[in-house]
Design a protein around this motif. Sequence first.
Motif, PDB file in Angstrom:
ATOM      1  N   UNK A 249      -9.846   9.368  -0.162  1.00 21.87           N
ATOM      2  CA  UNK A 249     -10.549   9.650   1.089  1.00 21.87           C
ATOM      3  C   UNK A 249     -11.203  11.030   1.040  1.00 21.87           C
ATOM      4  N   UNK A 250     -12.123  11.310   1.974  1.00 21.47           N
ATOM      5  CA  UNK A 250     -12.827  12.610   1.958  1.00 21.47           C
ATOM      6  C   UNK A 250     -11.886  13.815   1.988  1.00 21.47           C
ATOM      7  N   UNK A 251     -10.698  13.655   2.557  1.00 25.60           N
ATOM      8  CA  UNK A 251      -9.756  14.789   2.570  1.00 25.60           C
ATOM      9  C   UNK A 251      -8.904  14.811   1.296  1.00 25.60           C
ATOM     10  N   UNK A 252      -9.269  13.987   0.314  1.00 29.42           N
ATOM     11  CA  UNK A 252      -8.632  13.895  -1.012  1.00 29.42           C
ATOM     12  C   UNK A 252      -7.287  13.184  -0.990  1.00 29.42           C
ATOM     13  N   UNK A 253      -6.834  12.687   0.161  1.00 29.13           N
ATOM     14  CA  UNK A 253      -5.644  11.853   0.146  1.00 29.13           C
ATOM     15  C   UNK A 253      -6.000  10.520  -0.517  1.00 29.13           C
ATOM     16  N   UNK A 254      -4.976   9.733  -0.855  1.00 31.24           N
ATOM     17  CA  UNK A 254      -5.241   8.549  -1.663  1.00 31.24           C
ATOM     18  C   UNK A 254      -4.288   7.420  -1.317  1.00 31.24           C
ATOM     19  N   UNK A 255      -4.703   6.204  -1.642  1.00 28.87           N
ATOM     20  CA  UNK A 255      -3.854   5.024  -1.516  1.00 28.87           C
ATOM     21  C   UNK A 255      -3.839   4.270  -2.832  1.00 28.87           C
ATOM     22  N   UNK A 256      -2.689   3.660  -3.110  1.00 28.43           N
ATOM     23  CA  UNK A 256      -2.556   2.719  -4.217  1.00 28.43           C
ATOM     24  C   UNK A 256      -2.213   1.378  -3.597  1.00 28.43           C
ATOM     25  N   UNK A 257      -3.004   0.364  -3.909  1.00 33.05           N
ATOM     26  CA  UNK A 257      -2.755  -0.985  -3.421  1.00 33.05           C
ATOM     27  C   UNK A 257      -2.397  -1.890  -4.592  1.00 33.05           C
TER      28      UNK A 257
ATOM     29  N   UNK B 224      -8.609  15.998  -7.195  1.00 37.61           N
ATOM     30  CA  UNK B 224      -8.395  14.864  -8.094  1.00 37.61           C
ATOM     31  C   UNK B 224      -6.991  14.306  -7.885  1.00 37.61           C
ATOM     32  N   UNK B 225      -6.903  12.985  -7.818  1.00 44.02           N
ATOM     33  CA  UNK B 225      -5.605  12.333  -7.640  1.00 44.02           C
ATOM     34  C   UNK B 225      -5.406  11.303  -8.748  1.00 44.02           C
ATOM     35  N   UNK B 226      -4.235  11.322  -9.344  1.00 40.72           N
ATOM     36  CA  UNK B 226      -3.877  10.340 -10.364  1.00 40.72           C
ATOM     37  C   UNK B 226      -2.635   9.596  -9.918  1.00 40.72           C
ATOM     38  N   UNK B 227      -2.553   8.331 -10.288  1.00 38.98           N
ATOM     39  CA  UNK B 227      -1.376   7.508  -9.971  1.00 38.98           C
ATOM     40  C   UNK B 227      -0.712   7.079 -11.275  1.00 38.98           C
TER      41      UNK B 227
ATOM     42  N   UNK C 101       0.849  -1.194   0.000  1.00 41.77           N
ATOM     43  CA  UNK C 101       0.000   0.000   0.000  1.00 41.77           C
ATOM     44  C   UNK C 101       0.877   1.232   0.000  1.00 41.77           C
ATOM     45  N   UNK C 102       0.651   2.101  -0.970  1.00 37.76           N
ATOM     46  CA  UNK C 102       1.386   3.357  -1.072  1.00 37.76           C
ATOM     47  C   UNK C 102       0.407   4.493  -0.795  1.00 37.76           C
ATOM     48  N   UNK C 103       0.917   5.575  -0.171  1.00 36.31           N
ATOM     49  CA  UNK C 103       0.040   6.659   0.260  1.00 36.31           C
ATOM     50  C   UNK C 103       0.438   7.994  -0.353  1.00 36.31           C
ATOM     51  N   UNK C 104      -0.571   8.851  -0.502  1.00 35.56           N
ATOM     52  CA  UNK C 104      -0.365  10.143  -1.141  1.00 35.56           C
ATOM     53  C   UNK C 104      -1.264  11.185  -0.486  1.00 35.56           C
ATOM     54  N   UNK C 105      -0.705  12.340  -0.199  1.00 36.62           N
ATOM     55  CA  UNK C 105      -1.511  13.480   0.261  1.00 36.62           C
ATOM     56  C   UNK C 105      -1.514  14.529  -0.824  1.00 36.62           C
ATOM     57  N   UNK C 106      -2.698  14.954  -1.220  1.00 34.71           N
ATOM     58  CA  UNK C 106      -2.836  15.911  -2.320  1.00 34.71           C
ATOM     59  C   UNK C 106      -2.369  17.291  -1.928  1.00 34.71           C
ATOM     60  N   UNK C 107      -2.103  18.095  -2.951  1.00 37.32           N
ATOM     61  CA  UNK C 107      -1.838  19.509  -2.701  1.00 37.32           C
ATOM     62  C   UNK C 107      -3.126  20.156  -2.211  1.00 37.32           C
TER      63      UNK C 107
END
Lengths: 113, 111
Positions: free
Chosen positions: A69-77, A31-34, A20-26
Amino acid sequence: ETGVTQSPTHLIKTRGQQVTLRCSSQSGHNTVSWYQQALGQGPQFIFQYYREEENGRGNFPPRFSGLQFPNYSSELNVNALELDDSALYLCASSLREGTYEQYFGPGTRLTVT
Amino acid sequence: DQQVKQNSPSLSVQEGRISILNCDYTNSMFDYFLWYKKYPAEGPTFLISISSIKDKNEDGRVTVFLNKSAKHLSLHIVPSQPGDSAVYFCAAKEYGNKLVFGAGTILRVKS
Protein backbone atom coordinates in the motif's frame (compact mmCIF):
# COMPACT_ATOMS: atom_id res chain seq x y z
CA GLU A 1 11.21 4.35 15.57
CA THR A 2 8.51 1.68 15.17
CA GLY A 3 9.66 -1.79 14.18
CA VAL A 4 7.99 -4.26 11.82
CA THR A 5 4.66 -5.54 13.07
CA GLN A 6 2.56 -8.44 11.80
CA SER A 7 -0.99 -9.59 12.40
CA PRO A 8 -2.43 -11.91 13.40
CA THR A 9 0.06 -13.75 15.62
CA HIS A 10 -1.53 -17.14 15.12
CA LEU A 11 -4.11 -18.44 12.68
CA ILE A 12 -5.79 -21.80 12.11
CA LYS A 13 -7.42 -22.47 8.75
CA THR A 14 -8.91 -25.44 6.96
CA ARG A 15 -7.55 -26.88 3.71
CA GLY A 16 -9.05 -25.08 0.70
CA GLN A 17 -9.69 -21.82 2.55
CA GLN A 18 -8.07 -18.47 1.85
CA VAL A 19 -5.98 -16.37 4.27
CA THR A 20 -4.69 -12.80 4.44
CA LEU A 21 -1.69 -11.87 6.56
CA ARG A 22 -0.73 -8.26 7.28
CA CYS A 23 2.52 -6.41 7.84
CA SER A 24 3.46 -2.86 8.77
CA SER A 25 6.93 -1.80 7.69
CA GLN A 26 9.52 -0.14 9.84
CA SER A 27 9.27 3.61 9.62
CA GLY A 28 11.07 4.99 6.55
CA HIS A 29 11.39 1.63 4.77
CA ASN A 30 9.99 1.37 1.24
CA THR A 31 10.52 -2.31 0.47
CA VAL A 32 8.71 -5.31 1.93
CA SER A 33 9.67 -8.96 1.53
CA TRP A 34 7.71 -12.03 2.61
CA TYR A 35 9.25 -15.31 3.68
CA GLN A 36 7.89 -18.73 4.62
CA GLN A 37 9.70 -20.63 7.36
CA ALA A 38 8.81 -24.29 7.74
CA LEU A 39 9.76 -26.11 10.93
CA GLY A 40 13.50 -26.78 11.15
CA GLN A 41 14.31 -24.76 8.04
CA GLY A 42 15.49 -21.28 7.23
CA PRO A 43 13.14 -18.63 5.83
CA GLN A 44 12.34 -19.06 2.11
CA PHE A 45 11.75 -16.02 -0.06
CA ILE A 46 8.18 -15.70 -1.38
CA PHE A 47 8.23 -12.26 -3.02
CA GLN A 48 9.20 -8.64 -2.55
CA TYR A 49 7.33 -5.38 -3.11
CA TYR A 50 8.83 -1.99 -3.85
CA ARG A 51 6.64 1.08 -4.34
CA GLU A 52 3.53 -1.09 -4.65
CA GLU A 53 4.96 -3.27 -7.44
CA GLU A 54 6.16 -6.86 -7.16
CA ASN A 55 9.94 -6.76 -7.41
CA GLY A 56 11.04 -10.37 -7.45
CA ARG A 57 9.42 -13.69 -6.67
CA GLY A 58 10.65 -16.98 -5.29
CA ASN A 59 9.58 -20.49 -6.19
CA PHE A 60 5.99 -20.23 -4.95
CA PRO A 61 2.80 -20.87 -6.95
CA PRO A 62 0.47 -18.06 -8.09
CA ARG A 63 -1.99 -18.80 -5.27
CA PHE A 64 0.50 -16.85 -3.14
CA SER A 65 -0.09 -13.18 -3.93
CA GLY A 66 0.59 -9.88 -2.27
CA LEU A 67 -0.07 -6.18 -2.12
CA GLN A 68 1.85 -3.18 -0.92
CA PHE A 69 0.00 0.00 0.00
CA PRO A 70 1.07 3.67 -0.36
CA ASN A 71 2.09 3.73 3.31
CA TYR A 72 4.38 0.72 2.54
CA SER A 73 2.34 -1.71 4.63
CA SER A 74 1.70 -5.04 2.94
CA GLU A 75 -0.55 -8.09 2.71
CA LEU A 76 0.18 -11.69 1.83
CA ASN A 77 -2.76 -13.65 0.46
CA VAL A 78 -2.81 -17.41 0.07
CA ASN A 79 -5.68 -19.10 -1.76
CA ALA A 80 -6.71 -22.75 -1.76
CA LEU A 81 -4.70 -23.53 1.37
CA GLU A 82 -2.84 -26.83 1.51
CA LEU A 83 -1.55 -28.70 4.55
CA ASP A 84 2.05 -27.89 3.50
CA ASP A 85 1.30 -24.18 3.79
CA SER A 86 1.48 -24.61 7.57
CA ALA A 87 4.50 -22.50 8.54
CA LEU A 88 5.70 -19.27 10.11
CA TYR A 89 5.23 -16.36 7.69
CA LEU A 90 7.72 -13.56 8.12
CA CYS A 91 7.59 -10.06 6.76
CA ALA A 92 10.76 -8.00 6.45
CA SER A 93 11.18 -4.35 5.55
CA SER A 94 14.21 -2.60 4.13
CA LEU A 95 15.38 0.35 2.08
CA ARG A 96 15.65 -0.30 -1.65
CA GLU A 97 18.79 1.78 -1.88
CA GLY A 98 21.95 1.57 0.18
CA THR A 99 22.36 -1.19 2.72
CA TYR A 100 20.82 -4.61 2.26
CA GLU A 101 19.81 -5.41 5.81
CA GLN A 102 16.21 -6.52 6.16
CA TYR A 103 14.36 -6.11 9.43
CA PHE A 104 11.91 -8.82 10.34
CA GLY A 105 8.62 -8.83 12.16
CA PRO A 106 7.73 -11.52 14.72
CA GLY A 107 5.83 -13.58 12.14
CA THR A 108 2.40 -15.14 11.80
CA ARG A 109 2.09 -18.83 12.66
CA LEU A 110 -0.35 -20.40 10.17
CA THR A 111 -1.71 -23.88 10.80
CA VAL A 112 -3.73 -25.58 8.06
CA THR A 113 -5.83 -28.57 9.14
CA ASP B 1 19.28 -27.35 -4.34
CA GLN B 2 20.56 -25.63 -1.20
CA GLN B 3 22.64 -22.62 -2.17
CA VAL B 4 23.43 -21.71 1.45
CA LYS B 5 24.34 -24.50 3.84
CA GLN B 6 24.84 -24.53 7.58
CA ASN B 7 26.08 -28.04 8.17
CA SER B 8 26.06 -27.95 11.97
CA PRO B 9 22.49 -28.14 13.29
CA SER B 10 23.67 -27.27 16.79
CA LEU B 11 26.66 -26.07 18.77
CA SER B 12 27.28 -26.04 22.51
CA VAL B 13 29.87 -23.67 24.03
CA GLN B 14 30.95 -22.77 27.53
CA GLU B 15 30.31 -19.22 28.70
CA GLY B 16 33.33 -17.01 28.06
CA ARG B 17 34.69 -19.16 25.26
CA ILE B 18 34.54 -18.48 21.54
CA SER B 19 31.55 -19.61 19.44
CA ILE B 20 32.28 -20.29 15.78
CA LEU B 21 29.37 -20.82 13.41
CA ASN B 22 30.03 -21.85 9.83
CA CYS B 23 28.25 -21.36 6.53
CA ASP B 24 29.02 -22.51 2.98
CA TYR B 25 27.49 -21.27 -0.25
CA THR B 26 27.54 -22.42 -3.84
CA ASN B 27 26.42 -19.39 -5.88
CA SER B 28 29.37 -17.18 -6.83
CA MET B 29 26.91 -14.40 -7.79
CA PHE B 30 26.12 -13.69 -4.13
CA ASP B 31 27.61 -10.28 -3.34
CA TYR B 32 26.52 -9.64 0.24
CA PHE B 33 26.19 -11.87 3.27
CA LEU B 34 24.32 -11.45 6.52
CA TRP B 35 23.91 -13.22 9.84
CA TYR B 36 20.67 -13.19 11.76
CA LYS B 37 19.87 -14.35 15.27
CA LYS B 38 16.47 -15.72 16.19
CA TYR B 39 14.95 -16.25 19.63
CA PRO B 40 11.80 -18.39 20.07
CA ALA B 41 8.56 -16.57 19.19
CA GLU B 42 10.46 -13.66 17.64
CA GLY B 43 11.46 -12.78 14.09
CA PRO B 44 15.12 -12.98 13.03
CA THR B 45 17.22 -10.06 14.24
CA PHE B 46 19.97 -8.66 12.05
CA LEU B 47 23.40 -9.26 13.61
CA ILE B 48 26.17 -8.39 11.16
CA SER B 49 26.87 -8.30 7.43
CA ILE B 50 29.78 -8.34 5.03
CA SER B 51 30.23 -7.34 1.43
CA SER B 52 31.87 -9.80 -0.94
CA ILE B 53 34.72 -7.33 -1.50
CA LYS B 54 35.79 -7.62 2.14
CA ASP B 55 37.13 -10.55 4.13
CA LYS B 56 36.30 -9.42 7.66
CA ASN B 57 33.82 -7.26 9.49
CA GLU B 58 33.74 -6.73 13.24
CA ASP B 59 31.12 -5.32 15.57
CA GLY B 60 31.81 -5.58 19.27
CA ARG B 61 31.94 -9.24 20.30
CA VAL B 62 30.89 -10.42 16.86
CA THR B 63 33.13 -10.87 13.79
CA VAL B 64 32.25 -12.29 10.40
CA PHE B 65 34.94 -13.74 8.13
CA LEU B 66 34.49 -14.36 4.41
CA ASN B 67 36.66 -16.70 2.33
CA LYS B 68 35.47 -16.16 -1.24
CA SER B 69 37.74 -18.74 -2.82
CA ALA B 70 36.35 -21.40 -0.49
CA LYS B 71 32.82 -19.94 -0.62
CA HIS B 72 32.79 -20.05 3.17
CA LEU B 73 31.65 -17.71 5.92
CA SER B 74 32.14 -17.94 9.63
CA LEU B 75 30.68 -16.01 12.55
CA HIS B 76 32.79 -15.64 15.68
CA ILE B 77 31.29 -14.58 18.99
CA VAL B 78 33.73 -13.93 21.82
CA PRO B 79 33.32 -14.05 24.72
CA SER B 80 30.12 -16.10 24.44
CA GLN B 81 27.36 -15.25 26.89
CA PRO B 82 24.24 -17.22 27.91
CA GLY B 83 22.09 -14.55 26.23
CA ASP B 84 23.71 -15.49 22.90
CA SER B 85 21.82 -18.80 22.98
CA ALA B 86 19.58 -18.67 19.92
CA VAL B 87 19.25 -19.96 16.35
CA TYR B 88 21.73 -18.32 13.98
CA PHE B 89 20.95 -18.02 10.27
CA CYS B 90 23.42 -17.28 7.53
CA ALA B 91 21.91 -15.45 4.53
CA ALA B 92 23.20 -14.38 1.14
CA LYS B 93 21.86 -11.61 -1.08
CA GLU B 94 20.77 -12.58 -4.57
CA TYR B 95 19.27 -10.28 -7.22
CA GLY B 96 17.41 -7.26 -5.92
CA ASN B 97 17.18 -7.62 -2.19
CA LYS B 98 16.23 -11.32 -2.16
CA LEU B 99 17.89 -13.18 0.71
CA VAL B 100 18.69 -16.89 0.56
CA PHE B 101 18.91 -18.43 4.03
CA GLY B 102 20.62 -21.48 5.45
CA ALA B 103 18.73 -23.87 7.71
CA GLY B 104 20.21 -22.38 10.88
CA THR B 105 22.46 -23.49 13.73
CA ILE B 106 21.22 -23.69 17.31
CA LEU B 107 23.80 -22.17 19.66
CA ARG B 108 23.67 -23.07 23.33
CA VAL B 109 25.97 -21.20 25.68
CA LYS B 110 26.34 -22.98 29.00
CA SER B 111 27.04 -21.03 32.16
